[in-house]
Design a protein around this motif. Sequence first.
Motif, mmCIF file in Angstrom:
data_model
loop_
_atom_site.group_PDB
_atom_site.id
_atom_site.type_symbol
_atom_site.label_atom_id
_atom_site.label_comp_id
_atom_site.label_asym_id
_atom_site.label_seq_id
_atom_site.Cartn_x
_atom_site.Cartn_y
_atom_site.Cartn_z
ATOM 1 N N VAL A 1 0.877 -1.160 0.000
ATOM 2 C CA VAL A 1 0.000 0.000 0.000
ATOM 3 C C VAL A 1 0.920 1.216 0.000
ATOM 4 O O VAL A 1 1.761 1.364 0.883
ATOM 5 C CB VAL A 1 -0.934 0.019 1.232
ATOM 6 N N ASP B 1 -6.881 4.976 -2.486
ATOM 7 C CA ASP B 1 -7.764 3.882 -2.056
ATOM 8 C C ASP B 1 -7.223 3.111 -0.862
ATOM 9 O O ASP B 1 -7.930 2.311 -0.277
ATOM 10 C CB ASP B 1 -7.956 2.866 -3.190
ATOM 11 N N GLU B 2 -5.936 3.305 -0.587
ATOM 12 C CA GLU B 2 -5.236 2.542 0.447
ATOM 13 C C GLU B 2 -5.350 1.037 0.187
ATOM 14 O O GLU B 2 -5.561 0.241 1.091
ATOM 15 C CB GLU B 2 -5.733 2.928 1.843
ATOM 16 N N SER B 3 -5.213 0.700 -1.092
ATOM 17 C CA SER B 3 -5.250 -0.696 -1.517
ATOM 18 C C SER B 3 -3.855 -1.105 -1.997
ATOM 19 O O SER B 3 -3.046 -0.248 -2.348
ATOM 20 C CB SER B 3 -6.266 -0.860 -2.648
ATOM 21 N N HIS C 1 -3.863 5.125 -7.422
ATOM 22 C CA HIS C 1 -4.887 4.203 -6.915
ATOM 23 C C HIS C 1 -4.564 3.733 -5.499
ATOM 24 O O HIS C 1 -5.413 3.799 -4.607
ATOM 25 C CB HIS C 1 -5.048 3.007 -7.853
ATOM 26 N N SER C 2 -3.364 3.266 -5.304
ATOM 27 C CA SER C 2 -2.991 2.756 -3.985
ATOM 28 C C SER C 2 -2.985 3.867 -2.937
ATOM 29 O O SER C 2 -3.453 3.691 -1.812
ATOM 30 C CB SER C 2 -1.611 2.093 -4.057
#
Length: 195
Positions: free
Chosen positions: A44, A90-92, A86-87
């Motif tokens: 992340v 979104d903290e993905s 995105h990461s």
Amino acid sequence: MVLQQFKNYLDRFNLPNELQNSFFQLGKIRAIKKNELLSYPDEVHTKAFFVLEGGFIIRYWQEKEDWEKTINFHLDNYLPVMVDIHSYFDESPSHSSILAIQDSKVIEFPKSKMETFFYQHPPTLAFFIATMAHAIQTEHEYRIKLTTLSKEAVYNYLELEHNPVVQRVPHKYIAEFIGITPEWLSKIKSKRRVS
């Protein structure tokens, strides 16, 4: 001298010197060797980076098929702010890595510190939004060119509109970005020299 580049970048957003200095204090300077990864897939990404010296590519990793492809470029004189959008938002887990293509220096900014700072100093939030919007626009423009132009036209576009990439990024990564072999890119370049 390298910090002057960061100051010049912030000056474009008319941030007062005291805010620039405070913002700089949030970060940490890191030296990254050529071919060293600054971030990895499946992490992340909770940091943003500003390229002070050198350059990086962002590579998308397709886990199921185990291949990577260059999807973006960040140099000290071209799109110097790096973040896996995105990461980061979104903290993905990320599907990309950030690879140094030459010995480089960055300022690393933790997301948590930046968010607190932006809340306390709204003009810096406007700077961040403008920077992210520019990054997203550039990625969108790349996608349009990659899907609508011939491979040769994409290279011509990079050469005309994004010349620092053509001048400083190893051609194997430019070829990978375009979706051709390095040999095919060499033929395109040779053809251009002849005409």
